[in-house]
Scaffold this motif. Structure first.
Motif, short mmCIF file in Angstrom:
data_model
loop_
_atom_site.label_atom_id
_atom_site.label_comp_id
_atom_site.label_asym_id
_atom_site.label_seq_id
_atom_site.Cartn_x
_atom_site.Cartn_y
_atom_site.Cartn_z
N GLY A 187 46.45 43.61 45.90
CA GLY A 187 45.69 44.86 45.82
C GLY A 187 45.93 45.76 47.00
O GLY A 187 45.67 46.95 46.94
N GLY A 188 46.43 45.24 48.09
CA GLY A 188 46.78 46.06 49.24
C GLY A 188 45.60 46.77 49.88
O GLY A 188 45.76 47.72 50.63
N VAL A 210 42.34 42.50 43.30
CA VAL A 210 41.06 41.83 43.55
C VAL A 210 40.72 41.98 45.02
O VAL A 210 41.54 41.69 45.89
N GLN A 211 39.51 42.44 45.30
CA GLN A 211 39.03 42.57 46.67
C GLN A 211 37.85 41.63 46.91
O GLN A 211 37.08 41.35 45.99
N ALA A 230 42.51 37.07 46.65
CA ALA A 230 41.85 38.37 46.84
C ALA A 230 42.21 38.94 48.19
O ALA A 230 42.49 38.21 49.16
N HIS A 231 42.17 40.27 48.26
CA HIS A 231 42.46 40.99 49.50
C HIS A 231 41.15 41.24 50.24
O HIS A 231 40.14 41.62 49.65
N THR A 232 41.17 41.00 51.54
CA THR A 232 39.96 41.15 52.35
C THR A 232 40.24 42.06 53.53
O THR A 232 41.38 42.24 53.95
N LEU A 267 33.46 38.92 44.94
CA LEU A 267 34.76 39.36 44.45
C LEU A 267 34.61 40.49 43.44
O LEU A 267 33.70 40.47 42.60
N TYR A 268 35.55 41.43 43.52
CA TYR A 268 35.60 42.56 42.59
C TYR A 268 37.05 42.75 42.15
O TYR A 268 37.95 42.66 42.97
N GLY A 269 37.26 43.02 40.88
CA GLY A 269 38.61 43.35 40.44
C GLY A 269 39.01 42.61 39.18
O GLY A 269 38.17 42.11 38.42
#
Length: 393
Positions: A148-149, A155-156, A186-188, A166-168
């Protein structure tokens, strides 16, 4: 390196082939594909209870058998030969090694014994059609942009009220609709300190939506995972080096996928040889024509070469030599060629939905879409070996 198989390894293949012959014939296979899970739970119970396949490469301390990647690859060769739909790839090949490598002692003790017994199935969820990139099979993404970058999409993960949320969305999650546990990448963080972490998500978590997709290869069920403020647990204490762990997993997964493709290629070629040996035209078997013999001989050589590459990659993996990507490229090419010849040489019946040859062709096409394409697998292996750099000097 001694690439000969031990009596125990030969026994694994023999026993598994006998079980699948009895429990996963053409009728049983198609019946399993029409179920909500996309596989036969009774067959999975037999594979887990009688043969211990989910825990084949897990340590004995966690209820596993304690074997190496080689034994797991041999098991995948037999399941590929039968096109057996099961959670083996998603659970034992893609997810369990990450739990073992990055999980805390408590997480391992809780999850791995249940996976080894077959009571718990798991799936690895990465955003978008990025599984091959995440596993570093077709590229070297050192920043995890596929997750997701930090931007919209993917996913973030956010830390709120003392927990992770989590979202996405993640598409093309193998067996994601039926798995009891999801391992979500997921991206954090913000742009300056962003990173990719792995999170455990229960199948019954609030805000989680799982939808089975209509896949090209019905024997490889896929799902779309949507997460809306879903509670998650971080894998490991500090997350660990996720990208490095995924890259290591990529070679192991490639070895197992190569063996699986070789099993499927060998079986579709066998069925084609059997058919042209009994199908007559102009008063003689089709297989007696020289042109047909040449085509089958070429396919046989290609399959045997791919089998040798897959076996070498399986043995090399135990010595930390990473050649799985090249073996996978050769195996996918062999499967595609053998399946295409199967359809052509079966004549009109080879194109029909009722005949099983089309299932092998779809496995070849589906695997190349998921884990390839072949030219990118080879390009990645060449880059990793600095082939073009050496040639330019």
């Amino acid at each position: 390196m001694d690439a000969r198989f031990t009596p125990e390894q030969d026994e694994i293949r023999r026993t598994l082939r006998e079980l699948l012959h009895k429990r996963c014939g053409p009728v049983e296979l198609r019946a399993a594909l029409d179920t909500p899970d996309g596989h036969d739970p009774a067959l999975w119970t037999a594979l887990a209870g009688r043969l211990g396949l989910p825990g084949l490469a897990l340590p004995e301390a966690y209820g596993g058998v304690g074997c190496s990647v080689t034994e797991l690859a041999l098991a995948c060769e037999e399941t590929g030969r039968a096109l057996a739909p099961s959670p083996l790839l998603a659970t034992a090949v893609l997810t369990a090694p990450l739990l073992l490598a990055l999980g805390t002692d408590a997480q391992r003790a809780d999850l791995l014994p249940r996976i080894a017994s077959g009571a718990l199935t798991a799936a690895l969820a990465v955003p978008g059609p990025a599984l091959t990139t995440a596993l570093a099979l077709t590229g070297d993404d050192r920043h995890g942009a596929w997750a997701g970058g930090g931007r919209a999409g993917g996913v973030q993960a956010r830390w709120t009220d003392g927990g992770w949320r989590l979202y996405g969305e993640a598409g093309q999650v193998l067996d994601g609709h039926s798995a009891g546990l999801l391992l979500v990448a997921a991206h954090t963080g913000g742009f300056a300190r962003s990173r990719v972490l792995l999170f455990l998500v229960r199948a019954d978590a609030a805000g989680l939506t799982r939808t089975r997709l209509t896949a090209l290869d019905a024997t490889r069920p896929q799902a779309r995972i949507q997460l809306r403020d879903v509670e998650a647990q971080l894998l490991g204490r500090d997350g660990g080096d996720v990208l490095a762990a995924l890259a290591r997993l990529g070679d192991t997964a490639a070895v197992c996928l190569a063996a699986e493709a070789v099993g499927a290629a060998g079986r579709v070629l066998e069925r084609t040889v059997e058919y042209v040996g009994r199908r007559e035209q102009f008063g003689r078997p089709v297989g007696s024509f020289q042109a047909v013999k040449h085509r089958l001989a070429d396919a046989y050589v290609q399959v045997q070469a791919a089998r040798s590459a897959a076996y070498y990659a399986a043995c090399a993996a135990t010595h930390e030599e990473t050649v799985g990507g090249l073996a996978l490229a050769q195996a996918l090419e062999a499967l595609r060629g053998a399946a295409a010849e199967g359809i052509q040489l079966h004549g009109g019946i080879g194109f029909t939905w009722e005949h099983d040859t089309q299932l092998y062709f779809k496995r070849a096409a589906g695997d190349e879409l998921l884990f390839g394409p072949v030219h990118r697998l080879r390009a990645r292996a060449a880059d990793a070996a600095h082939v073009f750099e050496e040639a330019g000097r």
